[in-house]
Design a protein around this motif. Structure first.
Motif: not given
Ligand code: WT7
Length: 647
Positions: A191-217
């Motif tokens: 998430x911190x990296x993506x703040x700078x990355x305009x080209x990224x349209x999708x972020x696919x997230x695998x569940x591994x630790x099930x830590x609370x995370x932000x999921x942007x619509x």
């Protein structure tokens, strides 16, 4: 199943080597016959090292995943392709057969397509060592997207630099990862990296630790939800994209002596054939063997010898999520016994670290399944070599000391297990098709240093290691900057690929890599650019200037020694040093943190302002008696000060 191109005797090695030098095109084209092509190639190779422009198997079309999965799923559907051992020894392991792997890769290939991925797109993968990482890599290859895997230890800044450089449109990550008793917050870092990355349209997230995370619509989605959509849609088969032999397969970033890391580009066909050939020959893989490479898929070793090399040979590849010392220093040996591992491929730094725990963690282990041991990433010292040989191999297992680089794609110099002789601390002989040559600083050929001339030196010779003929998995370009590829590897010496390594050759023709001759450090087998670390240190407030050098380190091989000129308050040097370390961690990642930071009032510079690293290196090594001539320095007194303050 057997491998017709597997070399079985020393005599045969010499004969095959000779043929490969005299008729390289015939040699490689005969090997290429054993793969699945969608369209046969017209030209084996065309190359020049001037531009450079190297191509292999042009006119051919193929998909590497058909060679790694489909063809094996047809003839041995239930054979294990991937065995996965969790970080947590209590968590159940997973086994994916070739049939299951095919199914999962197809499913995820659909997920990628559903999220807009197309052939030629760049996809960044930042994941823990779980089977889904291999599945993501292979799914990219299946649809012709170019994967760029970033090691899970890199910082948000480093990820962003890599995503921006390659203009990735999709990233794949996980909520978190496990490493020993730590949890790594992968999605938060992404998430911190993506703040700078305009080209990224999708972020696919695998569940591994099930830590609370932000999921942007609109941008973020869960891996599992996307798989469900594919399941509902029905037939999961996904036709493998027809790739031109020279289409890029992946980008992998690596550090050099200057500037930011560069994206090393590998091409589909040559990379596939070379990693397969070297896997089968160096490790002497036999059907049914369990191959355990302890690297992370985030490095080239994992790409070539966990994923592509083994799978393309229909082999069983063991993938381990954890670290060698957790829950205790017997973990590797426990895994070897649990799965009856035949081939263990690891790094000298891991061996030295485990050595330091003594023999207690070995004495209750069996280890008799082991047939072959391998070492990679840095020179292996004799002590570690013998320990590995005696205590792990019980004197019965050949050790292959494999020399290669991110840029070479696969192993270039190594003995072949049990077939060609090993020699402690020596990578020994070139693989067939590989033509190493030693040159001096001026580029003069060192007599007796050229393997293709069959002339052995009368005494050990030394020089800079170059390669004079291309092999199929040689680097094609550095992403977005072909000129950088030319200047870094092909301009130092005319018509040669320059490795950056110093090397010896003994009277039997064995090569012995002595380490980098450029400003690149090798810390625990990880490549660290001095300029990159200095830039990171200089970002810290109060730092005026810095210089880093490597020094011998018992476990890491090389440690990082930093000399820092600091203008701010220095009441508590220890605290400031920790702050600087935090800065480096933030900017590059924890692997680049200096081991020692010495505060100095100046650096030894020539009158033209160049830092004399040689002097700094000597001081860091503790060799203060042989600093050489310091009279030409701008301020010779500074050397005395630095010597006195040595840590
Ligand atoms: C550098 C390449 C190759 C995969 C892991 C590292 C050093 C690598 C050996 C070896 C002595 C070795 C070299 C090389 N290196 N293997 N067997 N003996 N040195 O890949 O990060 O691209 O680093 O690692 O200095 O240039 P890499």
């Amino acid at each position: 199943m057997s491998y017709p191109y597997q070399i079985k005797s020393l005599e045969q090695y010499h004969q095959v080597y000779k043929e490969s030098i005299e008729h390289p095109e015939k040699f490689w084209s005969d090997i290429a016959m054993h793969f699945r092509w969608k369209k046969h190639f017209d030209q084996v190779t065309s190359w020049n090292f001037k531009d450079p422009k190297v191509a292999w198997f042009q006119g051919g079309q193929l998909n590497i995943t058909e060679n790694c999965i489909d063809r094996w799923a047809e003839i041995q559907p239930d054979a294990p392709a991937i065995i996965w051992e969790s970080n947590d020894p209590e968590e159940h392991h997973r086994i994916l057969s070739f049939k299951e792997l095919l199914f999962k890769v197809n499913q995820f290939a659909h997920v990628l397509k559903n999220n807009g991925a197309k052939k030629g797109d760049r996809i960044c993968i930042y994941m823990p060592m779980v089977p889904e990482l291999a599945i993501a890599v292979l799914a990219c290859a299946r649809i012709g997207a170019i994967h760029s895997v970033v090691f899970g230890g890199f910082s948000a800044q480093s990820i962003a630099d890599r995503i921006i450089d390659a203009a990735c449109n999709i990233v794949i990550t996980a909520d978190g990862g496990y490493r020993g008793n730590k949890e790594v917050p992968l999605k938060a870092v992404m998430d911190d990296a993506l703040v700078r990355c305009d080209t990224v349209k999708r972020c696919i997230v695998l569940t591994r630790t099930r830590t609370p995370i932000s999921m942007l619509k609109g941008r973020d989605c869960w891996w599992e939800d996307e798989i469900k959509k594919v399941e509902t849609a029905g037939n999961p088969f996904c036709e493998a994209e027809a790739m031109d032999a020279e289409d890029p397969l992946f980008i992998l970033y690596t550090s050099g002596s200057t500037g930011k890391p560069k994206g090393v580009v590998h091409a589909c066909a040559g990379y596939m054939i070379y990693t397969n050939y070297t896997f089968v020959n160096v490790f002497q893989y036999q059907p049914g063997d369990i191959h355990f490479c302890t690297a992370d898929i985030g490095w080239i070793t994992g790409h070539s010898y966990i994923v592509y090399g083994p799978l393309s040979a229909g082999a069983t590849s063991l993938m381990f999520e954890g670290i060698p010392t957790w829950p205790d220093a017997g973990r590797f040996w426990e895994i070897v016994d649990k799965y009856k591992v035949h081939i263990l491929y690891t790094a000298p730094t891991a061996i030295r670290s485990l050595m330091s725990f003594g023999l207690d963690y070995i004495k209750d282990k069996n280890l008799s399944s082991l047939k072959v041991l391998g070492s990679v990433g840095e020179p292996i010292n004799e002590e570690a070599w013998y320990w590995f040989h005696d205590h792990i191999g019980k004197g019965n297992c050949p050790i292959v000391d494999t020399w290669w680089q991110t840029e070479t794609g696969g192993i270039l110099i190594s003995n072949l297990a049990g077939v060609t002789p090993s020699k402690p601390a020596h990578a020994t002989l070139p693989l067939p098709g590989v033509q190493p040559i030693l040159v001096d600083e001026q580029g003069n050929i060192i007599p007796g240093g050229d393997a293709s001339q069959y002339q052995l030196p009368d005494a050990t010779v030394s020089g800079n290691l170059c390669i004079k003929y291309p092999w199929p998995s040689i680097i094609r370009t550095t992403w977005g900057d072909h000129e950088r590829c030319r200047t870094t590897y092909f301009s130092t010496y005319e018509n040669l690929y320059f490795t950056g390594d110093g090397c010896l050759r003994d009277t039997d023709g064995n090569y012995r890599i002595t380490g980098r001759v450029d400003d690149v450090l090798n810390v625990s087998g990880h490549r660290i650019g001095t300029a990159e670390v200095e830039n990171a240190i200089n970002m810290h407030t109060g730092v005026v200037e810095s210089a880093i050098v490597g020094y011998p380190h018992d476990i890491k091989g090389q440690g990082i020694y930093a000399y820092v000129i600091f203008s701010g308050q220095l009441d508590d040097k220890n605290l400031v040093a920790q702050d600087i370390n935090q800065t480096v961690s933030r900017i590059i990642g924890p692997i680049a943190k200096p081991d020692k930071i010495q505060f100095v009032s100046g650096l030894p510079k020539t009158r033209s302002g160049k830092i004399m690293r040689r002097i700094l290196r000597k001081i860091a090594e503790g060799d203060t008696a042989h600093l050489g001539d310091t009279s030409t320095l701008l301020d010779p007194n500074i050397v005395e000060e630095i010597k006195l303050g040595r840590l």
